[in-house]
Scaffold this motif. Sequence first.
Motif, PDB file in Angstrom:
ATOM      1  N   LEU A  72       4.551  -5.762   9.856  1.00 19.20           N
ATOM      2  CA  LEU A  72       4.189  -6.966  10.610  1.00 19.20           C
ATOM      3  C   LEU A  72       3.693  -8.063   9.675  1.00 19.20           C
ATOM      4  O   LEU A  72       3.759  -9.249  10.003  1.00 19.20           O
ATOM      5  CB  LEU A  72       3.103  -6.607  11.639  1.00 19.20           C
ATOM      6  CG  LEU A  72       2.573  -7.710  12.531  1.00 19.20           C
ATOM      7  CD1 LEU A  72       3.673  -8.233  13.463  1.00 19.20           C
ATOM      8  CD2 LEU A  72       1.393  -7.220  13.367  1.00 19.20           C
ATOM      9  N   ILE A  83      -5.843   9.594   0.628  1.00 17.88           N
ATOM     10  CA  ILE A  83      -6.936   8.835  -0.004  1.00 17.88           C
ATOM     11  C   ILE A  83      -6.279   8.045  -1.126  1.00 17.88           C
ATOM     12  O   ILE A  83      -5.732   8.632  -2.069  1.00 17.88           O
ATOM     13  CB  ILE A  83      -8.024   9.765  -0.574  1.00 17.88           C
ATOM     14  CG1 ILE A  83      -8.607  10.647   0.533  1.00 17.88           C
ATOM     15  CG2 ILE A  83      -9.133   8.941  -1.237  1.00 17.88           C
ATOM     16  CD1 ILE A  83      -9.608  11.687   0.045  1.00 17.88           C
ATOM     17  N   TYR A 134     -11.140   3.899  14.928  1.00 22.72           N
ATOM     18  CA  TYR A 134     -10.145   4.374  13.953  1.00 22.72           C
ATOM     19  C   TYR A 134     -10.101   5.904  13.917  1.00 22.72           C
ATOM     20  O   TYR A 134      -9.023   6.515  13.945  1.00 22.72           O
ATOM     21  CB  TYR A 134     -10.545   3.788  12.600  1.00 22.72           C
ATOM     22  CG  TYR A 134      -9.654   4.123  11.435  1.00 22.72           C
ATOM     23  CD1 TYR A 134      -8.484   3.413  11.207  1.00 22.72           C
ATOM     24  CD2 TYR A 134     -10.020   5.111  10.518  1.00 22.72           C
ATOM     25  CE1 TYR A 134      -7.685   3.701  10.096  1.00 22.72           C
ATOM     26  CE2 TYR A 134      -9.236   5.398   9.421  1.00 22.72           C
ATOM     27  CZ  TYR A 134      -8.076   4.693   9.208  1.00 22.72           C
ATOM     28  OH  TYR A 134      -7.293   4.975   8.121  1.00 22.72           O
ATOM     29  N   ALA A 155       1.903   2.418   9.541  1.00 24.15           N
ATOM     30  CA  ALA A 155       1.266   1.116   9.796  1.00 24.15           C
ATOM     31  C   ALA A 155      -0.170   1.322  10.248  1.00 24.15           C
ATOM     32  O   ALA A 155      -0.462   2.247  10.997  1.00 24.15           O
ATOM     33  CB  ALA A 155       2.044   0.359  10.872  1.00 24.15           C
ATOM     34  N   GLY A 172       0.796  -1.233   0.000  1.00 21.84           N
ATOM     35  CA  GLY A 172       0.000   0.000   0.000  1.00 21.84           C
ATOM     36  C   GLY A 172       0.825   1.278   0.000  1.00 21.84           C
ATOM     37  O   GLY A 172       1.842   1.399  -0.700  1.00 21.84           O
TER      38      GLY A 172
HETATM   39  N1  LIG Z   1      -5.775   4.004   1.792  1.00 19.18           N
HETATM   40  C1  LIG Z   1      -6.442   5.078   2.221  1.00 19.18           C
HETATM   41  O1  LIG Z   1      -7.266   5.672   1.506  1.00 19.18           O
HETATM   42  C2  LIG Z   1      -6.182   5.607   3.600  1.00 19.18           C
HETATM   43  C3  LIG Z   1      -6.973   6.662   4.053  1.00 19.18           C
HETATM   44  C4  LIG Z   1      -6.703   7.206   5.300  1.00 19.18           C
HETATM   45  C5  LIG Z   1      -5.671   6.685   6.059  1.00 19.18           C
HETATM   46  N2  LIG Z   1      -4.940   5.626   5.594  1.00 19.18           N
HETATM   47  C6  LIG Z   1      -3.870   5.115   6.442  1.00 19.18           C
HETATM   48  O2  LIG Z   1      -2.719   4.907   5.654  1.00 19.18           O
HETATM   49  C7  LIG Z   1      -1.901   3.911   6.287  1.00 19.18           C
HETATM   50  C8  LIG Z   1      -1.495   2.874   5.252  1.00 19.18           C
HETATM   51  O3  LIG Z   1      -2.641   2.133   4.891  1.00 19.18           O
HETATM   52  P1  LIG Z   1      -2.845   1.463   3.454  1.00 19.18           P
HETATM   53  O4  LIG Z   1      -4.086   2.059   2.907  1.00 19.18           O
HETATM   54  O5  LIG Z   1      -1.605   1.528   2.687  1.00 19.18           O
HETATM   55  O6  LIG Z   1      -3.245  -0.033   3.865  1.00 19.18           O
HETATM   56  P2  LIG Z   1      -2.355  -1.373   3.916  1.00 19.18           P
HETATM   57  O7  LIG Z   1      -3.151  -2.360   4.673  1.00 19.18           O
HETATM   58  O8  LIG Z   1      -1.897  -1.729   2.556  1.00 19.18           O
HETATM   59  O9  LIG Z   1      -1.067  -0.920   4.728  1.00 19.18           O
HETATM   60  C9  LIG Z   1      -0.954  -0.979   6.130  1.00 19.18           C
HETATM   61  C10 LIG Z   1       0.278  -1.786   6.451  1.00 19.18           C
HETATM   62  O10 LIG Z   1       0.517  -1.730   7.859  1.00 19.18           O
HETATM   63  C11 LIG Z   1       0.970  -2.998   8.272  1.00 19.18           C
HETATM   64  N3  LIG Z   1       0.731  -3.172   9.701  1.00 19.18           N
HETATM   65  C12 LIG Z   1      -0.454  -3.380  10.312  1.00 19.18           C
HETATM   66  N4  LIG Z   1      -0.273  -3.502  11.635  1.00 19.18           N
HETATM   67  C13 LIG Z   1       1.043  -3.369  11.854  1.00 19.18           C
HETATM   68  C14 LIG Z   1       1.838  -3.387  13.041  1.00 19.18           C
HETATM   69  N5  LIG Z   1       1.289  -3.595  14.238  1.00 19.18           N
HETATM   70  N6  LIG Z   1       3.171  -3.202  12.936  1.00 19.18           N
HETATM   71  C15 LIG Z   1       3.737  -3.009  11.707  1.00 19.18           C
HETATM   72  N7  LIG Z   1       3.034  -3.000  10.557  1.00 19.18           N
HETATM   73  C16 LIG Z   1       1.701  -3.166  10.636  1.00 19.18           C
HETATM   74  C17 LIG Z   1       0.169  -3.971   7.429  1.00 19.18           C
HETATM   75  O11 LIG Z   1       0.771  -5.262   7.389  1.00 19.18           O
HETATM   76  C18 LIG Z   1       0.109  -3.261   6.084  1.00 19.18           C
HETATM   77  O12 LIG Z   1       1.131  -3.666   5.210  1.00 19.18           O
HETATM   78  C19 LIG Z   1      -2.725   3.375   7.438  1.00 19.18           C
HETATM   79  O13 LIG Z   1      -2.327   4.001   8.634  1.00 19.18           O
HETATM   80  C20 LIG Z   1      -4.129   3.784   7.082  1.00 19.18           C
HETATM   81  O14 LIG Z   1      -4.963   3.859   8.207  1.00 19.18           O
HETATM   82  C21 LIG Z   1      -5.175   5.079   4.394  1.00 19.18           C
END
Ligand SMILES: NC(=O)c1ccc[n+]([C@@H]2O[C@H](COP(=O)([O-])OP(=O)(O)OC[C@H]3O[C@@H](n4cnc5c(N)ncnc54)[C@H](O)[C@@H]3O)[C@@H](O)[C@H]2O)c1
Length: 296
Positions: A39, A196, A165, A101, A18
Amino acid sequence: MDLGFDSRVAVITGAGGGLGRAHALELARRGARIVVNDLGGAVDGSGSSATPAEQVVKEIEDLGGEAVANADSVASAAGGEAIVKTALDSFGHVDIVINNAGILRDKTFAKMTPDFLDPVVDVHLKGAFNVARPAWDHMKERGYGRIVNTASNAGILGNFGQTNYGAAKMGLVGLTRVLAQEGRKYDIKVNAIAPIARTRMTEELLGPLAEKLDPETVTPVVAWLVHEDCPVTGEIYSAGGGRVARFFVGMTKGWFDPDITMESVRDHFDEIRDEAGYTVPRGTNDEIKLVLDALS
Ligand SMILES: NC(=O)c1ccc[n+]([C@@H]2O[C@H](COP(=O)([O-])OP(=O)(O)OC[C@H]3O[C@@H](n4cnc5c(N)ncnc54)[C@H](O)[C@@H]3O)[C@@H](O)[C@H]2O)c1
């Protein structure tokens, strides 16, 4: 590419996929040495695997970059220390921390239990503390640091079914703003993003425009915020699909009457809420000054 990260060391959490992966690849492409932490569990935080972090390290190495994998969890203080230690042992210092994360355990508030609340707060909010804390000492000592915390519009604006969240993400805004103040004299800049992007976390939520919301369209904002030339600290940026904007906390001009009563608040409520002439206080002193100005 005139903005480089030569000799900089970046710790990026949740970088096995991601957004974190996109940040890791871009910073590495621009010369940073990276700790790819992940993780490797499921979206709800269950399970673990070193493979996602190792794969991203391989991708970076294939580009000719330098990276090391770490599969500790950000959710404990020991995990945070181990992640930062990986950077220090491998590269000697830490310049950049990107707290990225994240997990999801969505439920309406009526169904919210500790099983849904605790892990979400532990990963997002405490996770950022756990990693930034050990990095902070080194940054202070070296008089340099850049931290980006990954917040969310779900906290800043609210989103149905995400009290756990949203609260954790808005907590990161508070962390960002206080750390920005504490870091100012050490050239440690701390900002937040509300991204986003299409990732495994959002693939079912974004609808028809998802294909235009690559994580790679968020990364340039993060990369700029962790660059040494970036002038701002304590700010929050919305980023997605190539659109970038600043969220800020504004305060209305307000209304003042030293003989305030419940009824007068009711009668002036529109004036109290009126957004015309709002200000953007930079810290608590700015707000207190406005109260003192009204009183004097
Ligand atoms: N994608 C979106 O539109 C969006 C919007 C708002 C916020 N976010 C935030 O962006 C960040 C990245 O999310 P993403 O969308 O890339 O999703 P994603 O699930 O691809 O990435 C999150 C990563 O965090 C890792 N992770 C989870 N728990 C962990 C821990 N305890 N220790 C280490 N690693 C851990 C997961 O294995 C995963 O690879 C997150 O914090 C998410 O809440 C994303």
